[in-house]
Design an enzyme around this catalytic site. Structure first.
Site, PDB file in Angstrom:
ATOM      1  N   ALA A  20      44.926  31.013  43.474  1.00  0.00           N
ATOM      2  CA  ALA A  20      45.262  31.124  42.038  1.00  0.00           C
ATOM      3  C   ALA A  20      43.995  31.568  41.317  1.00  0.00           C
ATOM      4  O   ALA A  20      43.298  30.770  40.698  1.00  0.00           O
ATOM      5  CB  ALA A  20      45.761  29.781  41.513  1.00  0.00           C
TER       6      ALA A  20
ATOM      7  N   ALA B  33      42.962  34.054  38.894  1.00  0.00           N
ATOM      8  CA  ALA B  33      42.644  34.485  37.521  1.00  0.00           C
ATOM      9  C   ALA B  33      42.111  33.298  36.717  1.00  0.00           C
ATOM     10  O   ALA B  33      42.574  32.173  36.921  1.00  0.00           O
ATOM     11  CB  ALA B  33      43.892  35.047  36.849  1.00  0.00           C
ATOM     12  N   PRO B  34      41.149  33.535  35.828  1.00  0.00           N
ATOM     13  CA  PRO B  34      40.561  34.817  35.410  1.00  0.00           C
ATOM     14  C   PRO B  34      39.444  35.339  36.310  1.00  0.00           C
ATOM     15  O   PRO B  34      38.870  36.369  36.016  1.00  0.00           O
ATOM     16  CB  PRO B  34      40.018  34.489  34.017  1.00  0.00           C
ATOM     17  CG  PRO B  34      39.623  33.046  34.099  1.00  0.00           C
ATOM     18  CD  PRO B  34      40.637  32.403  35.005  1.00  0.00           C
ATOM     19  N   GLY B  35      39.106  34.611  37.359  1.00  0.00           N
ATOM     20  CA  GLY B  35      38.147  35.159  38.322  1.00  0.00           C
ATOM     21  C   GLY B  35      36.780  34.488  38.320  1.00  0.00           C
ATOM     22  O   GLY B  35      35.866  34.964  39.001  1.00  0.00           O
ATOM     23  N   SER B  36      36.633  33.390  37.586  1.00  0.00           N
ATOM     24  CA  SER B  36      35.323  32.713  37.533  1.00  0.00           C
ATOM     25  C   SER B  36      34.858  32.345  38.937  1.00  0.00           C
ATOM     26  O   SER B  36      33.724  32.641  39.329  1.00  0.00           O
ATOM     27  CB  SER B  36      35.407  31.423  36.709  1.00  0.00           C
ATOM     28  OG  SER B  36      36.056  31.655  35.501  1.00  0.00           O
ATOM     29  N   LYS B  37      35.756  31.692  39.679  1.00  0.00           N
ATOM     30  CA  LYS B  37      35.354  31.200  40.998  1.00  0.00           C
ATOM     31  C   LYS B  37      35.368  32.334  42.028  1.00  0.00           C
ATOM     32  O   LYS B  37      34.567  32.330  42.953  1.00  0.00           O
ATOM     33  CB  LYS B  37      36.278  30.052  41.425  1.00  0.00           C
ATOM     34  CG  LYS B  37      36.155  28.869  40.478  1.00  0.00           C
ATOM     35  CD  LYS B  37      37.212  27.830  40.674  1.00  0.00           C
ATOM     36  CE  LYS B  37      37.227  26.836  39.525  1.00  0.00           C
ATOM     37  NZ  LYS B  37      37.818  27.398  38.278  1.00  0.00           N
TER      38      LYS B  37
ATOM     39  N   CYS C 101      41.513  21.040  37.007  1.00  0.00           N
ATOM     40  CA  CYS C 101      40.724  20.628  35.843  1.00  0.00           C
ATOM     41  C   CYS C 101      41.530  19.589  35.064  1.00  0.00           C
ATOM     42  O   CYS C 101      41.606  19.645  33.842  1.00  0.00           O
ATOM     43  CB  CYS C 101      40.334  21.820  34.981  1.00  0.00           C
ATOM     44  SG  CYS C 101      41.726  22.755  34.354  1.00  0.00           S
TER      45      CYS C 101
END
Lengths: 311, 155
Positions: free
Chosen positions: A118, A120-124, A239
């Site tokens: 999962a 998006a938004p792509g931080s990880k 989170c």
């Protein structure tokens, strides 16, 4: 500074059962603005060089202890972070400090074939690409086209070339048995831990949504467990602080798929053990090895992380 | 992403020839990369990616969108991200943006009355050591081609 927000009574009561009187501190921190943090993107610039550029502009940066490229920014607001040459260039990415923890726990390596279920938004995803030095391959999946657009934008802006973006319902990965070396399931959740970013979310908070999310998370962890190769590692994170979406999902994966919850130590992170009972349901003892990160522990978002090995 | 395929050596050679002629980018810079083609779009990725099993997956993108091939005009347009990845190695058709103009470029404004040696056509916009992106030069005018989503409001 705190704000007058109506925190639901049931929210307080649920966490009083875990925290006792400390629930007051939890609520106090939920109502504090979140500290701003960034991750320097070493795919595009050396960390020290970027630090020099930002400090020359008067930025006060404090290291995030659990990730070497993470920094809290003490004296800039979000708009000021975004409107800079360094941000335009993709030299840093605005990322909450807690959200840097799951990739640190997963530890992807250069040659790995990684699934970010999962993404998006792509931080990880972008953080993992950085950890893998743009080598190996990350399948970055999400389901909604709008979220995919944001994901692709961030991947490309940060100079990521080792990602393959897929648009699928994450549950469908159950068809691809033992394909990936590592899997990150940063699951969609009720987001209690990030209410510090959006206090209005308290007005939308309800138990029904938590239970709905928990059902989805169990289907996603089914897929994650099946598509992971034997002997390899899956990291499950959310989170939120809701045990239904955290320990209960990990307990389900342990019992159904025989995954083993590994002990995790993250440098400089104050975290507590997973709980072993919730609303009459007892969890497997290994669930204690999960990391439960309350907002008051590190003055961050609330987070939950578990490292699971498929034996 | 439909009809995705790895670029043939012939096509790759043609593309690299253009990049060398236009920007002085040596073909050796691209030895470790693989280029994937979908229509007129070319994506850049690493060698590890192409060995992996993607069967059954609904693939939307591979690596980074690197350039668009404008066959009719016989031109190749590097993307902003592609330029930022390799632009520091360019030796030709690079336009140095002055301190006073960098704000305009990042905000998406076009540049007027620019005096430089660059040929008309696509140019790399550079400020100090930072590669900002691509512009389209016509005489003393440079059209700003930085995508809207990348632009900033103010410095």
């Amino acid at each position: 500074m705190t704000h007058k927000i109506n925190v639901p009574r049931l929210f307080r009561e649920r966490y009083r059962r875990i925290l006792g009187d400390e629930v007051k501190t939890l609520v106090e921190y939920c109502l504090k603005p979140l500290r701003k943090s960034i991750r320097i993107n070493t795919l595009k610039i050396e960390r020290e060089k970027c630090l020099r550029m930002l400090e020359a502009k008067g930025w006060e940066l404090k290291p995030v202890p659990w990730y070497e490229n993470g920094f809290w920014v003490e004296n800039r607001n979000e708009e000021q972070l975004g409107n800079t040459l360094e941000h335009f260039m993709g030299y840093f990415y605005v990322q909450e400090a807690s959200s840097m923890i799951p990739p640190v726990v997963l530890q992807p390596e250069e040659g790995d074939f990684v699934l970010d279920l999962a993404a998006a938004p792509g931080s990880k995803t972008t953080q993992m690409a950085e950890m893998m030095r743009n080598k190996g391959c990350i399948v970055a999946n999400d389901i909604q086209i709008q979220r995919i657009k944001i994901l692709r934008f961030n991947l490309e802006k940060l100079g990521v070339i080792n990602a393959v973006v897929t648009r699928m319902d994450g549950r469908r990965f159950i068809k691809f048995r033992e394909r990936f070396d590592k899997v990150l399931l940063d699951a969609p959740c009720s987001s209690e831990g990030i209410m510090r970013k959006d206090w209005k979310a308290f007005s939308r908070w309800n138990i029904r949504f938590i239970k709905e999310m928990a059902r989805l998370q169990k289907r996603l962890i089914d897929a994650a467990a099946v598509t992971l190769k034997r002997g390899d590692v899956l990291v499950y994170s959310t989170c939120t602080m809701a045990p239904e979406e955290n320990e209960a999902v990990v307990d389900y994966a342990v019992r159904k798929h025989g995954l083993v919850v590994e002990k995790v130590k993250v440098r400089g992170l104050k975290a507590r053990h997973g709980i072993l009972e919730w609303e009459g349901q007892e969890f497997d003892k290994s669930v204690k090895n999960c990391l439960r990160i309350w907002p008051q522990d590190n003055n961050s978002e609330g987070f939950f992380v578990a490292r699971l090995r498929k034996e | 992403m439909s009809k995705l395929k790895i670029m043939s050596e012939e096509e790759k050679g043609e593309m690299l020839k253009y990049l060398e002629e236009r920007f002085g980018l040596k073909k050796e810079l691209f030895e470790d990369y693989v280029f994937v083609k979908s229509g007129r779009k070319i994506w850049i990725t690493n060698r590890d990616v192409v060995d992996k099993n993607f069967s059954g997956l609904n693939v939307e993108a591979v690596g980074m969108l690197f350039l668009r091939w404008e066959k009719k005009k016989e031109r190749i347009k590097l993307t902003t991200n592609g330029a930022q990845m390799f632009g520091m190695h360019a030796t030709k058709n690079v336009v140095e943006v002055s301190e006073g103009k960098v704000h305009d470029v990042l905000c998406g404004l076009n540049l007027y009355d620019i005096e430089c040696d660059a040929e008309d056509g696509y140019v790399i916009l550079k400020y100090k050591e930072h590669i900002l992106g691509i512009g389209l030069k016509q005489g003393r005018f440079i059209k700003n081609l930085i995508p809207k989503a990348r632009r900033i409001k103010k410095l």
